[in-house]
Write an enzyme that holds these catalytic residues in place. Structure first.
Site, PDB file in Angstrom:
ATOM      1  N   ASP A 118       5.901  27.470   8.779  1.00 24.77           N
ATOM      2  CA  ASP A 118       6.157  26.298   9.737  1.00 24.77           C
ATOM      3  C   ASP A 118       5.687  25.026   8.832  1.00 24.77           C
ATOM      4  OD1 ASP A 118       6.687  24.338  11.736  1.00 24.77           O
ATOM      5  OD2 ASP A 118       4.958  24.991  12.773  1.00 24.77           O
ATOM      6  N   GLU A 125       7.199  15.861  11.879  1.00 21.10           N
ATOM      7  CA  GLU A 125       7.510  16.731  13.028  1.00 21.10           C
ATOM      8  C   GLU A 125       6.419  17.138  13.874  1.00 21.10           C
ATOM      9  OE1 GLU A 125       8.732  20.604  15.194  1.00 21.10           O
ATOM     10  OE2 GLU A 125       7.090  20.004  13.492  1.00 21.10           O
ATOM     11  N   GLU A 126       5.340  17.372  13.123  1.00 22.63           N
ATOM     12  CA  GLU A 126       4.342  17.981  13.790  1.00 22.63           C
ATOM     13  C   GLU A 126       3.512  16.929  15.007  1.00 22.63           C
ATOM     14  OE1 GLU A 126       3.545  20.957  14.292  1.00 22.63           O
ATOM     15  OE2 GLU A 126       4.433  22.196  12.429  1.00 22.63           O
ATOM     16  N   HIS A 158      10.747  20.222   8.034  1.00 26.59           N
ATOM     17  CA  HIS A 158      10.135  19.223   7.709  1.00 26.59           C
ATOM     18  C   HIS A 158       8.922  19.790   6.791  1.00 26.59           C
ATOM     19  CE1 HIS A 158       7.071  21.395  10.345  1.00 26.59           C
ATOM     20  NE2 HIS A 158       7.913  21.947  11.030  1.00 26.59           N
ATOM     21  N   ASP A 162       5.544  18.256   6.563  1.00 26.39           N
ATOM     22  CA  ASP A 162       4.481  18.087   7.118  1.00 26.39           C
ATOM     23  C   ASP A 162       3.804  19.501   7.933  1.00 26.39           C
ATOM     24  OD1 ASP A 162       6.152  17.839   9.348  1.00 26.39           O
ATOM     25  OD2 ASP A 162       4.491  16.686  10.520  1.00 26.39           O
ATOM     26  N   HIS A 182       0.703  27.962  13.493  1.00 29.35           N
ATOM     27  CA  HIS A 182      -0.576  26.817  13.895  1.00 29.35           C
ATOM     28  C   HIS A 182      -1.782  27.639  14.019  1.00 29.35           C
ATOM     29  CE1 HIS A 182       2.261  23.437  15.670  1.00 29.35           C
ATOM     30  NE2 HIS A 182       2.847  23.959  14.610  1.00 29.35           N
ATOM     31  N   ASP A 192      18.270  23.610  12.558  1.00 29.63           N
ATOM     32  CA  ASP A 192      16.790  23.565  12.116  1.00 29.63           C
ATOM     33  C   ASP A 192      15.861  24.715  12.324  1.00 29.63           C
ATOM     34  OD1 ASP A 192      14.621  21.973  11.624  1.00 29.63           O
ATOM     35  OD2 ASP A 192      14.578  20.756  13.377  1.00 29.63           O
TER      36      ASP A 192
END
Length: 431
Positions: free
Chosen positions: A102, A136-137, A63, A65, A406, A162
């Protein structure tokens, strides 16, 4: 950056990113068929040579985003993609920026691998799809739409890969080899609301039990009553795998997870936050709200609880446990959104072995083992169309680097990223 409210998302940035990918990977965009799904997610199809190519395709996921970040506390600005030079070769270079782990690092590694294989004149036997999500987030609507589209077309992938586990060291005591933690399932994710509705009033004359006090008591009670632990089949297989390569007193314990399950539950619960999360459902209160004024009693106090539902449990069982733990009928418990734990994918067979073989080419010293992904990924939306859904990013990550997910100072070593490209090239070559 993803936003919970799509109206707050800076969509032109997403458009520019996709345009940049077209410039950087011209062979991929010229050869593969590209569809935009749900407005912003990318679904590429690389047609294979087989007459029945669509019957056994591979789906490589990522992903593009990312979660929000401000410059405060970062050693380098989070969106400047700074490369810090090392000793003159890739081993010392570090790439800094939000998304390096990520999950843009994996996305561009996949594209680098595809571009290189195309330049070499390679065409896969079976179709390969690249599914790159845009949210996705937050909602995962892009991945849901991509999976639904493949289902409508009668496509049932033989392998879906994934983001998820990584190559780590020191994961268990007595294990000297680095381990490729390949997620064969992932925990469910649920948001619960704990809400107390009560008569408001002036804060100068509060009752003994205000709405906020009742809510606080509920949160404390929930925190004091953790969910029961269990060694699920995926964790048991992980222990048997590493047990064969472990030294010390726990070696025999790891090799016999059924016999030593009570001991293992205690060990995992106490070893670290990561291992504790592997063996039980976890809860974390992430948001609190109360009165809108400093001198007014709250008429409604609410806590949002982020729950990660253990494999072998369910959302229904989770809600029952929460209500029993709180033991207060005046605290209303409701499910805001829910996703059950994913099915456990095969830990043997062709799909599993293709990942293990690619890891071995990456580094023969790395031990591949199944594990349970504790965080949610877009891959959970593909479990309805494929029995072989895995979660693994082929990057070495230290504990310090995993802690930047994150968080501040997200980064990846350039050499690690380059080796990851080799993993994807090997995986593609075998499909």
């Amino acid at each position: 950056m993803s936003r919970t409210d799509p109206a707050e998302t800076d969509w032109p940035v997403f458009t520019r990113f996709r345009a940049l990918l077209a410039e950087l990977y011209p062979l991929t965009h010229a050869t593969l068929e590209l569809e935009l799904v749900a407005g912003h997610s990318m679904l590429f199809r690389w047609r294979g040579t087989s007459d029945v190519a669509a019957t056994a395709p591979t789906v490589l996921m990522a992903h593009y985003d990312v979660v929000a970040a401000s410059a405060e506390g970062w050693q380098h600005p989070p969106f400047d993609a700074v490369v810090v030079e090392g000793d003159g070769d890739d081993s010392g270079r570090v790439i800094w920026g939000r998304g390096t782990l990520d999950d843009k690092g994996a996305l561009v590694a996949v594209l680098e691998a595809v571009e290189a294989q195309l330049a070499d004149g390679f065409t896969p036997v079976n179709d390969i799809y690249l599914s790159f999500g845009h949210d996705e987030e937050t909602h995962g609507s892009g991945a849901q739409a991509a999976a639904a589209l493949l289902r409508e077309r009668g496509i049932r992938p033989a392998l879906v890969l994934d983001e998820g586990g990584a190559i780590v060291s020191g994961v268990l005591p007595g294990l000297a080899r680095p381990s490729a933690m390949i997620g064969v399932s992932e925990k469910g994710i649920t948001s619960l609301s704990l809400r107390v509705d009560q008569q408001g009033g002036h804060a100068s004359t509060p009752p003994k039990m205000t709405a906020t006090v009742r809510l606080a008591r509920a949160v404390v009670r929930l925190n004091a009553r953790p969910f029961p632990s269990a060694i699920n089949p995926a964790i048991a297989e992980m222990l048997r795998t590493v047990g064969a390569h472990t030294t010390g007193p726990l070696s025999g314990v790891f090799r016999r997870p059924s016999l030593f399950s009570p001991l293992l539950r205690v060990v995992f619960s106490r070893m670290s936050d990561e291992t504790n999360a592997l063996v039980r459902t976890t809860t974390a209160v992430t948001q609190l709200s109360g009165s809108m004024a400093a001198n007014a009693l709250a008429e409604r106090a609410e806590a949002i609880v982020n729950v990660r539902v253990a494999v072998g449990s369910s959302v229904e069982q989770t809600v029952r446990h929460v209500r029993r733990a709180i033991a207060d009928p005046l605290v209303h418990v409701s499910v805001q959104d829910a996703s059950e734990p994913s099915p456990v994918s095969p830990m043997t067979g062709p799909a599993w072995q293709s990942i293990v073989d690619a890891v071995a080419v990456l580094d023969p010293a790395v031990l591949s083992t199944p594990y349970v992904q504790t965080g949610a990924s877009d891959s959970r939306h593909f479990t309805g169309i494929s029995d072989a859904v895995y979660r693994f990013a082929p990057f070495e990550m230290s504990a310090d680097e995993r802690a930047t997910l994150h968080a501040k100072n997200e980064r990846i070593h350039a050499a690690t990223w380059l080796r990851g490209i080799g993993f994807y090239r090997q995986l593609i070559a075998g499909r």
